[in-house]
Design a protein around this motif. Sequence first.
Motif, mmCIF file in Angstrom:
data_model
loop_
_atom_site.group_PDB
_atom_site.id
_atom_site.type_symbol
_atom_site.label_atom_id
_atom_site.label_comp_id
_atom_site.label_asym_id
_atom_site.label_seq_id
_atom_site.Cartn_x
_atom_site.Cartn_y
_atom_site.Cartn_z
ATOM 1 N N ASP A 203 -6.371 9.156 -3.540
ATOM 2 C CA ASP A 203 -5.367 8.816 -4.540
ATOM 3 C C ASP A 203 -5.953 9.032 -5.932
ATOM 4 O O ASP A 203 -6.901 8.363 -6.336
ATOM 5 C CB ASP A 203 -4.939 7.355 -4.358
ATOM 6 C CG ASP A 203 -3.731 6.989 -5.186
ATOM 7 O OD1 ASP A 203 -3.198 7.878 -5.900
ATOM 8 O OD2 ASP A 203 -3.300 5.823 -5.118
ATOM 9 N N GLU B 86 2.615 13.220 -2.856
ATOM 10 C CA GLU B 86 3.583 13.546 -3.902
ATOM 11 C C GLU B 86 3.059 13.153 -5.282
ATOM 12 O O GLU B 86 3.180 13.922 -6.242
ATOM 13 C CB GLU B 86 4.907 12.840 -3.628
ATOM 14 C CG GLU B 86 5.660 13.389 -2.444
ATOM 15 C CD GLU B 86 6.865 12.550 -2.087
ATOM 16 O OE1 GLU B 86 7.195 11.595 -2.842
ATOM 17 O OE2 GLU B 86 7.486 12.827 -1.048
ATOM 18 N N GLU B 87 2.472 11.965 -5.408
ATOM 19 C CA GLU B 87 1.950 11.522 -6.695
ATOM 20 C C GLU B 87 0.756 12.370 -7.132
ATOM 21 O O GLU B 87 0.598 12.652 -8.328
ATOM 22 C CB GLU B 87 1.570 10.043 -6.638
ATOM 23 C CG GLU B 87 2.770 9.129 -6.566
ATOM 24 C CD GLU B 87 2.389 7.663 -6.494
ATOM 25 O OE1 GLU B 87 1.184 7.344 -6.523
ATOM 26 O OE2 GLU B 87 3.311 6.830 -6.403
ATOM 27 N N ASN B 88 -0.081 12.774 -6.186
ATOM 28 C CA ASN B 88 -1.204 13.650 -6.528
ATOM 29 C C ASN B 88 -0.710 14.997 -7.039
ATOM 30 O O ASN B 88 -1.253 15.540 -8.004
ATOM 31 C CB ASN B 88 -2.117 13.856 -5.314
ATOM 32 C CG ASN B 88 -3.002 12.667 -5.048
ATOM 33 O OD1 ASN B 88 -3.115 11.754 -5.859
ATOM 34 N ND2 ASN B 88 -3.634 12.673 -3.890
ATOM 35 N N THR C 149 0.837 -1.182 0.000
ATOM 36 C CA THR C 149 0.000 0.000 0.000
ATOM 37 C C THR C 149 0.878 1.240 0.000
ATOM 38 O O THR C 149 2.038 1.191 0.409
ATOM 39 C CB THR C 149 -0.928 0.028 1.230
ATOM 40 O OG1 THR C 149 -0.127 -0.028 2.400
ATOM 41 C CG2 THR C 149 -1.899 -1.135 1.204
ATOM 42 N N LYS C 150 0.295 2.331 -0.441
ATOM 43 C CA LYS C 150 1.038 3.589 -0.487
ATOM 44 C C LYS C 150 0.873 4.326 0.830
ATOM 45 O O LYS C 150 -0.180 4.300 1.447
ATOM 46 C CB LYS C 150 0.494 4.474 -1.611
ATOM 47 C CG LYS C 150 0.678 3.916 -2.981
ATOM 48 C CD LYS C 150 0.105 4.886 -3.994
ATOM 49 C CE LYS C 150 0.177 4.331 -5.380
ATOM 50 N NZ LYS C 150 -0.392 5.264 -6.357
ATOM 51 N N GLY C 151 1.922 5.011 1.207
ATOM 52 C CA GLY C 151 1.840 5.865 2.378
ATOM 53 C C GLY C 151 1.219 7.200 2.015
ATOM 54 O O GLY C 151 1.099 7.564 0.844
ATOM 55 N N GLN C 152 0.825 7.958 3.025
ATOM 56 C CA GLN C 152 0.162 9.241 2.793
ATOM 57 C C GLN C 152 1.086 10.246 2.107
ATOM 58 O O GLN C 152 0.649 11.012 1.255
ATOM 59 C CB GLN C 152 -0.370 9.805 4.115
ATOM 60 C CG GLN C 152 -1.483 8.980 4.730
ATOM 61 C CD GLN C 152 -2.680 8.838 3.806
ATOM 62 O OE1 GLN C 152 -3.100 9.782 3.163
ATOM 63 N NE2 GLN C 152 -3.214 7.632 3.738
ATOM 64 N N LYS C 153 2.367 10.229 2.459
ATOM 65 C CA LYS C 153 3.313 11.143 1.806
ATOM 66 C C LYS C 153 3.481 10.796 0.333
ATOM 67 O O LYS C 153 3.571 11.683 -0.512
ATOM 68 C CB LYS C 153 4.666 11.112 2.523
ATOM 69 C CG LYS C 153 4.653 11.792 3.859
ATOM 70 C CD LYS C 153 6.017 11.797 4.478
ATOM 71 C CE LYS C 153 5.973 12.442 5.838
ATOM 72 N NZ LYS C 153 7.295 12.456 6.481
ATOM 73 N N GLN C 154 3.523 9.508 0.016
ATOM 74 C CA GLN C 154 3.665 9.086 -1.372
ATOM 75 C C GLN C 154 2.406 9.462 -2.171
ATOM 76 O O GLN C 154 2.511 9.923 -3.306
ATOM 77 C CB GLN C 154 3.905 7.581 -1.452
ATOM 78 C CG GLN C 154 4.138 7.083 -2.858
ATOM 79 C CD GLN C 154 4.356 5.585 -2.918
ATOM 80 O OE1 GLN C 154 4.251 4.891 -1.917
ATOM 81 N NE2 GLN C 154 4.648 5.092 -4.100
ATOM 82 N N ILE C 155 1.242 9.294 -1.581
ATOM 83 C CA ILE C 155 -0.001 9.688 -2.255
ATOM 84 C C ILE C 155 0.005 11.190 -2.508
ATOM 85 O O ILE C 155 -0.355 11.654 -3.605
ATOM 86 C CB ILE C 155 -1.227 9.270 -1.416
ATOM 87 C CG1 ILE C 155 -1.395 7.751 -1.442
ATOM 88 C CG2 ILE C 155 -2.501 9.941 -1.935
ATOM 89 C CD1 ILE C 155 -2.480 7.222 -0.531
ATOM 90 N N ASN D 19 -4.507 8.400 -8.701
ATOM 91 C CA ASN D 19 -3.967 7.438 -9.657
ATOM 92 C C ASN D 19 -4.504 6.030 -9.468
ATOM 93 O O ASN D 19 -3.979 5.090 -10.051
ATOM 94 C CB ASN D 19 -2.437 7.430 -9.580
ATOM 95 C CG ASN D 19 -1.878 8.783 -9.935
ATOM 96 O OD1 ASN D 19 -2.299 9.394 -10.903
ATOM 97 N ND2 ASN D 19 -0.948 9.270 -9.136
#
Length: 173
Positions: free
Chosen positions: A91, A18-20, A10-16, A93
């Motif tokens: 998310d 950044e990707e957003n 699963t993705k972490g909140q920081k990764q979500i 994506n």
Amino acid sequence: MAPQKGKVGTKGQKQILEENNQTLNFYRIMILGSNGLFLALNGFVFSEFAYFEVAAFLLVAVVHISCYQFLSYMARPKYSSTGQLADGGLDLNVESGVAEHVKDLVIVTSGCQTLGLISRYFWILWAFVPLRAFHMLWKNVLGPYFFAPAPEEPDVDEKKQRKMARKMRYAAQ
């Protein structure tokens, strides 16, 4: 290729977050690029705006602004009172989500606007947007509603059936 074993990561909140931000930046560039190209070519190269081009640009601008605002609202992060990231937003994506359909609308709109510089007939491609929306509405909401099998009556055992018949006889008297 062998299937992956174990749990899907699963993705972490920081990764979500950044990707957003990267996704929003990409679609902002796409929107500004197609609008800028449309305005530059119609204003300087063709040196006139026909009523159709003005109406099409205004409609495209409303769609672009609405879609971008919707995406940015979905991706809005939430911070705690201490300033720590509490939620990175939804998310954008994720596959088969609402954001995917909104991003597709931005892509189709930008494509029609850019190809519309070549010929007005490319604007006809934009007619596929409501057709696709109706198809999704039919497939996911209306079709299952209209063609759902009738609910079956629950099986009543023999003892309850006799009891109901007695009650009906007493009520009839």
